[in-house]
Design a protein around this motif. Structure first.
Motif, mmCIF file in Angstrom:
data_model
loop_
_atom_site.group_PDB
_atom_site.id
_atom_site.type_symbol
_atom_site.label_atom_id
_atom_site.label_comp_id
_atom_site.label_asym_id
_atom_site.label_seq_id
_atom_site.Cartn_x
_atom_site.Cartn_y
_atom_site.Cartn_z
ATOM 1 N N CYS A 5 -33.212 -38.462 -42.717
ATOM 2 C CA CYS A 5 -34.424 -37.865 -43.289
ATOM 3 C C CYS A 5 -35.629 -38.133 -42.395
ATOM 4 N N GLY A 6 -35.718 -39.332 -41.860
ATOM 5 C CA GLY A 6 -36.834 -39.678 -40.992
ATOM 6 C C GLY A 6 -36.876 -38.837 -39.739
ATOM 7 N N VAL A 7 -35.726 -38.623 -39.120
ATOM 8 C CA VAL A 7 -35.656 -37.841 -37.887
ATOM 9 C C VAL A 7 -36.029 -36.387 -38.156
ATOM 10 N N LYS A 8 -35.767 -35.948 -39.367
ATOM 11 C CA LYS A 8 -36.073 -34.567 -39.734
ATOM 12 C C LYS A 8 -37.582 -34.311 -39.760
ATOM 13 N N TYR A 9 -38.367 -35.327 -40.151
ATOM 14 C CA TYR A 9 -39.799 -35.136 -40.344
ATOM 15 C C TYR A 9 -40.690 -35.861 -39.337
ATOM 16 N N TRP A 10 -40.171 -36.859 -38.642
ATOM 17 C CA TRP A 10 -40.964 -37.661 -37.712
ATOM 18 C C TRP A 10 -40.289 -37.689 -36.350
ATOM 19 N N PRO A 11 -41.031 -38.108 -35.341
ATOM 20 C CA PRO A 11 -40.384 -38.361 -34.037
ATOM 21 C C PRO A 11 -39.342 -39.478 -34.185
ATOM 22 N N ARG A 12 -38.369 -39.481 -33.308
ATOM 23 C CA ARG A 12 -37.259 -40.450 -33.398
ATOM 24 C C ARG A 12 -37.725 -41.894 -33.463
ATOM 25 N N LEU A 13 -38.718 -42.251 -32.655
ATOM 26 C CA LEU A 13 -39.194 -43.632 -32.641
ATOM 27 C C LEU A 13 -39.706 -44.046 -34.018
ATOM 28 N N TRP A 14 -40.522 -43.202 -34.642
ATOM 29 C CA TRP A 14 -41.053 -43.544 -35.970
ATOM 30 C C TRP A 14 -39.958 -43.592 -37.017
ATOM 31 N N ALA A 15 -38.964 -42.731 -36.895
ATOM 32 C CA ALA A 15 -37.837 -42.749 -37.834
ATOM 33 C C ALA A 15 -37.062 -44.058 -37.708
ATOM 34 N N VAL A 16 -36.858 -44.522 -36.493
ATOM 35 C CA VAL A 16 -36.150 -45.794 -36.267
ATOM 36 C C VAL A 16 -36.976 -46.963 -36.790
ATOM 37 N N VAL A 17 -38.273 -46.961 -36.520
ATOM 38 C CA VAL A 17 -39.143 -48.046 -36.989
ATOM 39 C C VAL A 17 -39.148 -48.082 -38.517
ATOM 40 N N TRP A 18 -39.333 -46.933 -39.148
ATOM 41 C CA TRP A 18 -39.365 -46.870 -40.621
ATOM 42 C C TRP A 18 -38.044 -47.367 -41.220
ATOM 43 N N THR A 19 -36.942 -46.880 -40.700
ATOM 44 C CA THR A 19 -35.628 -47.293 -41.202
ATOM 45 C C THR A 19 -35.429 -48.791 -41.024
ATOM 46 N N SER A 20 -35.845 -49.320 -39.896
ATOM 47 C CA SER A 20 -35.685 -50.750 -39.616
ATOM 48 C C SER A 20 -36.507 -51.605 -40.565
ATOM 49 N N VAL A 21 -37.731 -51.210 -40.809
ATOM 50 C CA VAL A 21 -38.590 -51.972 -41.720
ATOM 51 C C VAL A 21 -38.013 -51.957 -43.133
ATOM 52 N N VAL A 22 -37.590 -50.796 -43.590
ATOM 53 C CA VAL A 22 -37.005 -50.701 -44.935
ATOM 54 C C VAL A 22 -35.739 -51.550 -45.026
ATOM 55 N N PHE A 23 -34.900 -51.505 -44.008
ATOM 56 C CA PHE A 23 -33.669 -52.294 -43.998
ATOM 57 C C PHE A 23 -33.981 -53.784 -44.052
ATOM 58 N N GLY A 24 -34.938 -54.224 -43.236
ATOM 59 C CA GLY A 24 -35.316 -55.634 -43.224
ATOM 60 C C GLY A 24 -35.854 -56.083 -44.564
ATOM 61 N N LEU A 25 -36.727 -55.290 -45.167
ATOM 62 C CA LEU A 25 -37.302 -55.644 -46.464
ATOM 63 C C LEU A 25 -36.282 -55.560 -47.599
ATOM 64 N N ALA A 26 -35.311 -54.675 -47.474
ATOM 65 C CA ALA A 26 -34.272 -54.553 -48.507
ATOM 66 C C ALA A 26 -33.412 -55.812 -48.580
ATOM 67 N N HIS A 27 -33.373 -56.571 -47.511
ATOM 68 C CA HIS A 27 -32.608 -57.815 -47.493
ATOM 69 C C HIS A 27 -33.450 -59.018 -47.927
ATOM 70 N N GLY A 28 -34.662 -58.751 -48.383
ATOM 71 C CA GLY A 28 -35.528 -59.820 -48.873
ATOM 72 C C GLY A 28 -36.675 -60.081 -47.930
ATOM 73 N N LEU A 29 -37.755 -60.559 -48.475
ATOM 74 C CA LEU A 29 -38.937 -60.857 -47.676
ATOM 75 C C LEU A 29 -38.897 -62.331 -47.281
ATOM 76 N N THR A 30 -38.220 -62.596 -46.162
ATOM 77 C CA THR A 30 -38.067 -63.957 -45.668
ATOM 78 C C THR A 30 -38.345 -63.974 -44.172
ATOM 79 N N GLU A 31 -38.218 -65.145 -43.591
ATOM 80 C CA GLU A 31 -38.397 -65.239 -42.142
ATOM 81 C C GLU A 31 -37.302 -64.491 -41.380
ATOM 82 N N LYS A 32 -36.211 -64.201 -42.035
ATOM 83 C CA LYS A 32 -35.112 -63.470 -41.394
ATOM 84 C C LYS A 32 -35.334 -61.960 -41.403
#
Length: 72
Positions: A5-32
Motif C-alpha cells: 500500500c505504501g509503495v502505491k501512494y508514496w516513493p519507495r523510500l517513504w514506504a520502507v520507512v513507514w513500514t519499518s516504523v510501524v513494524f518496530g512499534l508493533a513489537h512494543g515501544l522499547t529500546e529494541k
C-alpha cells in the motif's frame, strides 16, 4: 500488505520507512524498537528488490532463528 500500500501512494523510500516504523512499534515501544525498525527496513528492501514476499519471509525467519538461538 503495508509495504504494498505504501509503495502505491508514496516513493519507495517513504514506504520502507513507514513500514519499518510501524513494524518496530508493533513489537512494543522499547529500546529494541529501533533495532527492529532497522531490521524491518532491510527486509522491506529485500522484498522490493526481489519483487517477492518470500525474500522478506525468509529473512524474517532466519532473523528469528538467530535471535532466539543466541540472545536471551
Amino acid at each position: 500488505m503495508l509495504l504494498a500500500c505504501g509503495v502505491k501512494y508514496w516513493p519507495r523510500l517513504w514506504a520502507v520507512v513507514w513500514t519499518s516504523v510501524v513494524f518496530g512499534l508493533a513489537h512494543g515501544l522499547t529500546e529494541k524498537s529501533v533495532a527492529l525498525a532497522l531490521g524491518a527496513g532491510l527486509m522491506a528492501w529485500a522484498v522490493l528488490r526481489a519483487k517477492s514476499l518470500w525474500a522478506g519471509w525468509t529473512s524474517h525467519q532466519l532473523t528469528d532463528m538467530v535471535v532466539d538461538t543466541f540472545l536471551p
